[in-house]
Each structure stands twice: as structure tokens, then as C-alpha cells.
Write a protein that holds these residues in place. Structure first.
Motif, PDB file in Angstrom:
ATOM      1  N   SER A  26       0.828  -1.213   0.000  1.00  0.00           N
ATOM      2  CA  SER A  26       0.000   0.000   0.000  1.00  0.00           C
ATOM      3  C   SER A  26       0.866   1.268   0.000  1.00  0.00           C
ATOM      4  N   ASN A  27       2.138   1.133   0.325  1.00  0.00           N
ATOM      5  CA  ASN A  27       3.077   2.260   0.310  1.00  0.00           C
ATOM      6  C   ASN A  27       3.765   2.425  -1.050  1.00  0.00           C
ATOM      7  N   TYR A  28       3.358   1.619  -2.040  1.00  0.00           N
ATOM      8  CA  TYR A  28       4.054   1.613  -3.328  1.00  0.00           C
ATOM      9  C   TYR A  28       4.031   2.985  -4.011  1.00  0.00           C
ATOM     10  N   ARG A  29       2.863   3.582  -4.129  1.00  0.00           N
ATOM     11  CA  ARG A  29       2.748   4.853  -4.871  1.00  0.00           C
ATOM     12  C   ARG A  29       3.622   5.934  -4.233  1.00  0.00           C
ATOM     13  N   GLN A  30       3.562   6.061  -2.911  1.00  0.00           N
ATOM     14  CA  GLN A  30       4.369   7.050  -2.194  1.00  0.00           C
ATOM     15  C   GLN A  30       5.856   6.767  -2.391  1.00  0.00           C
ATOM     16  N   THR A  31       6.248   5.503  -2.319  1.00  0.00           N
ATOM     17  CA  THR A  31       7.645   5.098  -2.526  1.00  0.00           C
ATOM     18  C   THR A  31       8.093   5.416  -3.946  1.00  0.00           C
ATOM     19  N   TYR A  32       7.245   5.111  -4.920  1.00  0.00           N
ATOM     20  CA  TYR A  32       7.557   5.370  -6.325  1.00  0.00           C
ATOM     21  C   TYR A  32       7.871   6.854  -6.538  1.00  0.00           C
ATOM     22  N   TYR A  33       6.997   7.730  -6.042  1.00  0.00           N
ATOM     23  CA  TYR A  33       7.209   9.170  -6.235  1.00  0.00           C
ATOM     24  C   TYR A  33       8.432   9.672  -5.479  1.00  0.00           C
ATOM     25  N   TYR A  34       8.665   9.126  -4.301  1.00  0.00           N
ATOM     26  CA  TYR A  34       9.856   9.495  -3.526  1.00  0.00           C
ATOM     27  C   TYR A  34      11.128   9.162  -4.312  1.00  0.00           C
ATOM     28  N   LEU A  35      11.204   7.938  -4.828  1.00  0.00           N
ATOM     29  CA  LEU A  35      12.396   7.518  -5.566  1.00  0.00           C
ATOM     30  C   LEU A  35      12.506   8.223  -6.917  1.00  0.00           C
ATOM     31  N   GLU A  36      11.372   8.542  -7.503  1.00  0.00           N
ATOM     32  CA  GLU A  36      11.386   9.282  -8.770  1.00  0.00           C
ATOM     33  C   GLU A  36      12.072  10.635  -8.581  1.00  0.00           C
ATOM     34  N   THR A  37      11.833  11.296  -7.451  1.00  0.00           N
ATOM     35  CA  THR A  37      12.493  12.595  -7.204  1.00  0.00           C
ATOM     36  C   THR A  37      13.998  12.420  -7.014  1.00  0.00           C
ATOM     37  N   LYS A  38      14.413  11.275  -6.506  1.00  0.00           N
ATOM     38  CA  LYS A  38      15.844  11.014  -6.306  1.00  0.00           C
ATOM     39  C   LYS A  38      16.535  10.693  -7.626  1.00  0.00           C
ATOM     40  N   LEU A  39      15.823  10.044  -8.546  1.00  0.00           N
ATOM     41  CA  LEU A  39      16.420   9.623  -9.814  1.00  0.00           C
ATOM     42  C   LEU A  39      16.209  10.609 -10.957  1.00  0.00           C
ATOM     43  N   SER A  40      15.387  11.624 -10.752  1.00  0.00           N
ATOM     44  CA  SER A  40      15.034  12.500 -11.865  1.00  0.00           C
ATOM     45  C   SER A  40      16.021  13.636 -12.152  1.00  0.00           C
ATOM     46  N   PRO A  41      16.899  14.034 -11.224  1.00  0.00           N
ATOM     47  CA  PRO A  41      17.817  15.116 -11.584  1.00  0.00           C
ATOM     48  C   PRO A  41      18.618  14.796 -12.842  1.00  0.00           C
ATOM     49  N   ARG A  42      19.095  15.842 -13.464  1.00  0.00           N
ATOM     50  CA  ARG A  42      19.785  15.709 -14.748  1.00  0.00           C
ATOM     51  C   ARG A  42      20.896  14.664 -14.700  1.00  0.00           C
ATOM     52  N   GLU A  43      21.696  14.680 -13.652  1.00  0.00           N
ATOM     53  CA  GLU A  43      22.772  13.696 -13.547  1.00  0.00           C
ATOM     54  C   GLU A  43      22.571  12.878 -12.283  1.00  0.00           C
ATOM     55  N   SER A  44      22.043  11.677 -12.456  1.00  0.00           N
ATOM     56  CA  SER A  44      21.892  10.777 -11.327  1.00  0.00           C
ATOM     57  C   SER A  44      22.528   9.434 -11.680  1.00  0.00           C
ATOM     58  N   VAL A  45      22.901   8.701 -10.657  1.00  0.00           N
ATOM     59  CA  VAL A  45      23.475   7.364 -10.818  1.00  0.00           C
ATOM     60  C   VAL A  45      22.551   6.413 -10.079  1.00  0.00           C
ATOM     61  N   GLY A  46      22.005   5.450 -10.786  1.00  0.00           N
ATOM     62  CA  GLY A  46      21.151   4.434 -10.175  1.00  0.00           C
ATOM     63  C   GLY A  46      21.765   3.069 -10.402  1.00  0.00           C
ATOM     64  N   LEU A  47      21.944   2.315  -9.319  1.00  0.00           N
ATOM     65  CA  LEU A  47      22.563   0.994  -9.406  1.00  0.00           C
ATOM     66  C   LEU A  47      21.688  -0.025  -8.688  1.00  0.00           C
ATOM     67  N   ILE A  48      21.645  -1.227  -9.230  1.00  0.00           N
ATOM     68  CA  ILE A  48      20.975  -2.332  -8.552  1.00  0.00           C
ATOM     69  C   ILE A  48      21.938  -3.518  -8.523  1.00  0.00           C
ATOM     70  N   ALA A  49      22.078  -4.115  -7.333  1.00  0.00           N
ATOM     71  CA  ALA A  49      22.921  -5.298  -7.151  1.00  0.00           C
ATOM     72  C   ALA A  49      22.049  -6.540  -7.242  1.00  0.00           C
ATOM     73  N   TYR A  50      22.579  -7.560  -7.897  1.00  0.00           N
ATOM     74  CA  TYR A  50      21.865  -8.821  -8.072  1.00  0.00           C
ATOM     75  C   TYR A  50      22.686  -9.955  -7.482  1.00  0.00           C
ATOM     76  N   GLU A  51      21.968 -10.925  -6.939  1.00  0.00           N
ATOM     77  CA  GLU A  51      22.583 -12.163  -6.484  1.00  0.00           C
ATOM     78  C   GLU A  51      21.726 -13.283  -7.061  1.00  0.00           C
ATOM     79  N   ASN A  52      22.317 -14.128  -7.879  1.00  0.00           N
ATOM     80  CA  ASN A  52      21.562 -15.181  -8.569  1.00  0.00           C
ATOM     81  C   ASN A  52      20.381 -14.600  -9.345  1.00  0.00           C
ATOM     82  N   GLU A  53      20.613 -13.482 -10.017  1.00  0.00           N
ATOM     83  CA  GLU A  53      19.638 -12.789 -10.862  1.00  0.00           C
ATOM     84  C   GLU A  53      18.456 -12.192 -10.091  1.00  0.00           C
TER      85      GLU A  53
END
Length: 143
Positions: A26-53
Motif C-alpha cells: 500500500s506504500n508503493y505509490r508514495q515510494t515510487y514518487y519518492y524515488l522518482e524525485t531522487k532519480l530524476s535530476p539531470r545527472e543521477s546514478v542508479g545501481l541495482i545489485a543482483y545475487e543469482n539474478e
């Protein structure tokens, strides 16, 4: 394995964020918009780590300019509970540092709570506490 992701992958970041912080969907929409503001600046770096895909950690940093000085802020880093103490967070930081060096950033800073576990983690990754700075906040409304 660590992958660089674009801000179009905010859905993946959001699902991982909910899992890391044990939040209900139920917190998905709020989380989505929060992270969108973090990733939206002109120069951002977004990384995701994977373990066994499977996504097990993420990092978001933003690049800023002050005159000719280019620097970055580590905005978000998180690792799923079962992935902690496996160097996933440290690997995310090292990967970010390589990207920032290639982009000619002179430094990277972060803000965190005074939690001994967090402070130890950042110290192990060679972050220093800046003694001559103070974090201040002012609430603009009550609610």
C-alpha cells in the motif's frame, strides 16, 4: 553483479525499497514518487545489485556543481536483510565511486542517522565524519 539502471526502472527500485524496509504494498505509490524525485535530476546514478539474478540492493546518487567543483551526494543505499554482511553495500559504493571518478567528481558526501551500525559501515568504506558541519532542519508546518 551490479547493473546501472535508468530512471525508467523506478518500478524495480520501488519494489526493492519496499522489501528492504519491510513496507506494505500500500506504500508503493508514495515510494515510487519518492524515488522518482531522487532519480530524476539531470545527472543521477542508479545501481541495482543482483545475487543469482535476484535484486538484493540498490544505490542512488546525484551529481552537483559548484563553480568548477563537481561533487555527488549518495542519496540512497539499501540491501535486503538476507544480503547484509556479504559486501553488497560496499560493492555498490565502489561501483558508484568508479562512475563518479569517470564523470570527474571530486568528492561524494552523504547524510545518515547516528546509528553505530551505519557509521561503522560508512567508515569501513572510507567515509569521514565532517566535524565542522552541522545538519539543521526547520519544520514549516505541523501535522
Amino acid at each position: 553483479m551490479i547493473k546501472i539502471v535508468e530512471n525508467k526502472d523506478i518500478n524495480l527500485f520501488s519494489k526493492l525499497y519496499l522489501k528492504i524496509y519491510d513496507l506494505d504494498i500500500s506504500n508503493y505509490r508514495q515510494t515510487y514518487y519518492y524515488l522518482e524525485t531522487k532519480l530524476s535530476p539531470r545527472e543521477s546514478v542508479g545501481l541495482i545489485a543482483y545475487e543469482n539474478e535476484i535484486p538484493v540492493g540498490y544505490l542512488i546518487a546525484n551529481i552537483f556543481y559548484f563553480d568548477n567543483f563537481k561533487y555527488a551526494k549518495l542519496n540512497e543505499i539499501g540491501v535486503v536483510t538476507e544480503g547484509r554482511n556479504k559486501l553488497i553495500g560496499s560493492n555498490l559504493i565502489h561501483f558508484m565511486e568508479k562512475i563518479l571518478k569517470n564523470k570527474k567528481c571530486k568528492s561524494v558526501y552523504l547524510e545518515c542517522y547516528k546509528d553505530s551500525r551505519l557509521l561503522d559501515f560508512y567508515r569501513k568504506n572510507l567515509f569521514l565524519i565532517v566535524d565542522d558541519k552541522v545538519f539543521m532542519n526547520k519544520y514549516l508546518w505541523k501535522g
